[in-house]
Design an enzyme around this catalytic site. Structure first.
Site, PDB file in Angstrom:
ATOM      1  N   GLU A 173      30.893  39.463  44.914  1.00 41.48           N
ATOM      2  CA  GLU A 173      30.132  40.683  45.183  1.00 41.48           C
ATOM      3  C   GLU A 173      30.110  41.602  43.965  1.00 41.48           C
ATOM      4  O   GLU A 173      31.047  41.611  43.177  1.00 41.48           O
ATOM      5  CB  GLU A 173      30.740  41.428  46.377  1.00 41.48           C
ATOM      6  CG  GLU A 173      30.431  40.717  47.686  1.00 41.48           C
ATOM      7  CD  GLU A 173      31.075  41.367  48.908  1.00 41.48           C
ATOM      8  OE1 GLU A 173      30.458  41.313  49.978  1.00 41.48           O
ATOM      9  OE2 GLU A 173      32.193  41.897  48.800  1.00 41.48           O
ATOM     10  N   CYS A 215      36.300  50.652  46.982  1.00 42.24           N
ATOM     11  CA  CYS A 215      37.434  50.028  46.282  1.00 42.24           C
ATOM     12  C   CYS A 215      38.322  49.301  47.269  1.00 42.24           C
ATOM     13  O   CYS A 215      38.739  49.861  48.273  1.00 42.24           O
ATOM     14  CB  CYS A 215      38.290  51.077  45.585  1.00 42.24           C
ATOM     15  SG  CYS A 215      37.414  52.086  44.422  1.00 42.24           S
ATOM     16  N   CYS A 234      47.781  42.513  45.806  1.00 40.70           N
ATOM     17  CA  CYS A 234      48.180  43.900  46.067  1.00 40.70           C
ATOM     18  C   CYS A 234      48.036  44.141  47.575  1.00 40.70           C
ATOM     19  O   CYS A 234      47.034  43.731  48.175  1.00 40.70           O
ATOM     20  CB  CYS A 234      47.292  44.873  45.301  1.00 40.70           C
ATOM     21  SG  CYS A 234      47.312  44.599  43.513  1.00 40.70           S
ATOM     22  N   CYS A 244      44.702  45.772  49.102  1.00 41.97           N
ATOM     23  CA  CYS A 244      43.353  45.343  48.668  1.00 41.97           C
ATOM     24  C   CYS A 244      42.967  44.041  49.355  1.00 41.97           C
ATOM     25  O   CYS A 244      43.732  43.081  49.377  1.00 41.97           O
ATOM     26  CB  CYS A 244      43.341  45.151  47.156  1.00 41.97           C
ATOM     27  SG  CYS A 244      41.779  44.527  46.509  1.00 41.97           S
ATOM     28  N   CYS A 291      29.513  47.809  39.293  1.00 45.23           N
ATOM     29  CA  CYS A 291      30.899  47.334  39.385  1.00 45.23           C
ATOM     30  C   CYS A 291      30.848  45.820  39.569  1.00 45.23           C
ATOM     31  O   CYS A 291      30.285  45.329  40.547  1.00 45.23           O
ATOM     32  CB  CYS A 291      31.557  48.023  40.580  1.00 45.23           C
ATOM     33  SG  CYS A 291      33.202  47.423  40.957  1.00 45.23           S
ATOM     34  N   CYS A 303      41.388  36.644  44.057  1.00 44.59           N
ATOM     35  CA  CYS A 303      42.280  37.311  43.108  1.00 44.59           C
ATOM     36  C   CYS A 303      43.708  36.876  43.403  1.00 44.59           C
ATOM     37  O   CYS A 303      44.080  36.686  44.555  1.00 44.59           O
ATOM     38  CB  CYS A 303      42.170  38.828  43.259  1.00 44.59           C
ATOM     39  SG  CYS A 303      43.150  39.762  42.060  1.00 44.59           S
TER      40      CYS A 303
HETATM   41  N1  SAH Z   1      42.262  43.804  39.411  1.00 43.59           N
HETATM   42  C1  SAH Z   1      41.756  44.944  38.687  1.00 43.59           C
HETATM   43  C2  SAH Z   1      40.291  45.207  39.008  1.00 43.59           C
HETATM   44  C3  SAH Z   1      40.032  45.681  40.422  1.00 43.59           C
HETATM   45  S1  SAH Z   1      39.812  47.388  40.388  1.00 43.59           S
HETATM   46  C4  SAH Z   1      42.637  46.146  38.959  1.00 43.59           C
HETATM   47  O1  SAH Z   1      43.517  46.060  39.809  1.00 43.59           O
HETATM   48  O2  SAH Z   1      42.477  47.172  38.304  1.00 43.59           O
HETATM   49  C5  SAH Z   1      39.940  47.809  42.042  1.00 43.59           C
HETATM   50  C6  SAH Z   1      40.562  49.181  42.207  1.00 43.59           C
HETATM   51  O3  SAH Z   1      40.524  49.534  43.597  1.00 43.59           O
HETATM   52  C7  SAH Z   1      42.006  49.236  41.776  1.00 43.59           C
HETATM   53  O4  SAH Z   1      42.247  50.411  41.038  1.00 43.59           O
HETATM   54  C8  SAH Z   1      42.766  49.323  43.093  1.00 43.59           C
HETATM   55  O5  SAH Z   1      43.956  50.040  42.923  1.00 43.59           O
HETATM   56  C9  SAH Z   1      41.787  50.012  43.995  1.00 43.59           C
HETATM   57  N2  SAH Z   1      41.931  49.646  45.408  1.00 43.59           N
HETATM   58  C10 SAH Z   1      42.234  48.435  45.904  1.00 43.59           C
HETATM   59  N3  SAH Z   1      42.293  48.466  47.243  1.00 43.59           N
HETATM   60  C11 SAH Z   1      42.009  49.732  47.614  1.00 43.59           C
HETATM   61  C12 SAH Z   1      41.904  50.381  48.870  1.00 43.59           C
HETATM   62  N4  SAH Z   1      42.090  49.738  50.006  1.00 43.59           N
HETATM   63  N5  SAH Z   1      41.578  51.699  48.871  1.00 43.59           N
HETATM   64  C13 SAH Z   1      41.372  52.356  47.708  1.00 43.59           C
HETATM   65  N6  SAH Z   1      41.441  51.783  46.504  1.00 43.59           N
HETATM   66  C14 SAH Z   1      41.778  50.492  46.442  1.00 43.59           C
END
Ligand code: SAH
Length: 359
Positions: free
Chosen positions: A91, A346, A117, A120, A106, A113
């Site tokens: 996406e 995000c 985390c 996410c 984006c 991945c």
């Molecule tokens: N893997 C890279 C690129 C992804 S960026 C990285 O981690 O930076 C995606 C962003 O969304 C990251 O900053 C992460 O902290 C944030 N993110 C992930 N899950 C989220 C959620 N449920 N709510 C808000 N932000 C989130």
């Protein structure tokens, strides 16, 4: 087998085109067609003689990711689901700015991945594969083509590697894509941001081998103890090593590193967290993007109803956290979630893949 022209570097393209007995200037013509005029087929290349287009059609092709689905959010954010040559899906998200015509795209760097985390959804898919440089660039090309056909909406002004995947775990292809975007496609390096969960060796390598784009780091916690719990990568590259790499990342004047900080109620949003964050960022030209947690399971299904479900802090707490940073002289922006109604915010990208609800 036909050659995919998008998989070739400019040099290899020149070699290929000369191998067909063509004059060198044809290389520049073809490159311009593909990357500037966004041609997806040789038939669109109207300044090539018909006979030459036939030669190309027999020996080569121009791959394109396929748009399977396009969703438009109430707030104007758009989410695109693309299919790759092997049937995998990714996406990309197009985000409007205050200036409506300047859009931020984006993009994804991997299918799935490996970072896992806790907050996410992409990590819940597990890691499927790396994207090729041309699949990364193709997200930009595909969206630019759409926007061109729909004159008036706007254009891609910024590119952020904040979609699916960990860009620094797909280093070579991401760096190749960056050179293509800042090279022939002329995106300014100050308009491109690569975001990482904290792959320390990748950060210094990016400084050496990349074209000097912006860096964003998903910090998300103020102690190793908390970060270990929500971002397993922290066990390999703890905060000290991560922030050291950031300190050593060369920044042109007026540039700063962006630190993303997902606010999770009761986990990393206390006054102490904010104060520790200020200390961690000392000596780094930093700005902080506070991202109130976006729900990733809706409706939440077991076992997330019982444990491990994260919550977005109340607005007052978010504002209080921001104020502490601002009072310490740190630029801190609350990043309003865009596209939550279409699961484009995000942490919500899963490209149609099903998630087994187990932690
Ligand atoms: N893997 C890279 C690129 C992804 S960026 C990285 O981690 O930076 C995606 C962003 O969304 C990251 O900053 C992460 O902290 C944030 N993110 C992930 N899950 C989220 C959620 N449920 N709510 C808000 N932000 C989130």
């Amino acid at each position: 087998m036909k050659t995919n022209l998008k998989s070739l570097s400019e040099k290899d393209m020149a070699v290929f085109i000369e191998s067909l007995g063509q004059k060198p200037y044809r290389t520049r013509q073809i490159i311009n067609w593909i990357y500037l005029k966004l041609a997806a087929s040789f038939d669109e290349m109207t300044n090539l003689p018909l006979s030459l287009r036939e030669v190309f059609n027999k020996t080569a092709y121009i791959s394109s990711i396929i748009l399977l689905k396009r969703q438009i959010s109430r707030d104007g954010t758009q989410k695109f689901l693309f299919e790759l040559e092997d049937g995998e899906t990714i996406e990309s998200v197009l985000i409007p700015d205050n200036d409506k015509r300047r859009l931020t795209l984006c993009i994804s760097s991997q299918v799935g991945c490996a970072m896992r985390c806790g907050f996410c959804v992409t990590g819940k898919l597990g890691f499927k594969r790396n994207l090729k440089a041309y699949e990364i660039v193709d997200q930009v090309i595909a969206v630019q083509r759409l926007l061109r056909n729909e004159r008036g909406i706007g254009f891609v002004a910024n590119i952020v590697f904040m979609g699916m995947g960990e860009p620094l775990n797909n280093f070579e292809e991401v760096v190749n894509a960056l050179w293509r975007l800042t090279g022939i496609m002329s995106f300014s390096k100050s308009k491109i941001t690569v975001s990482t969960a904290g792959i320390v060796p990748g950060i210094s390598e990016l400084a050496k081998k990349g074209p000097g784009i912006n860096l964003a780091v998903s910090l998300n916690a103020s102690t190793d103890e908390i970060r270990n719990k929500i971002m397993p990568i922290n066990k390999k590259y703890p905060l000290k090593a991560l922030l050291n790499a950031c300190k050593n990342f060369p920044l042109p004047i007026r540039r700063r590193i962006t630190f993303e900080y997902v606010l999770l109620d009761g986990i990393n949003d206390s006054v102490q967290d904010a104060l520790r964050l200020i200390k961690l960022l000392k000596g780094i030209r930093a700005k902080v993007n506070l991202i109130p947690y976006n729900p990733i399971y809706n409706p939440p299904s077991p076992p997330f109803t019982k444990r491990g479900m994260f919550k977005r802090p109340e607005d007052a707490k978010i504002l209080a956290f921001q104020k502490i940073l601002i009072n310490a002289g740190i630029t801190a922006i609350i990043r309003k979630s865009k596209g939550e109604d279409i699961k484009a915010a995000c942490g919500q990208l899963r490209a149609g893949y099903n998630i087994a609800h187990s932690s």
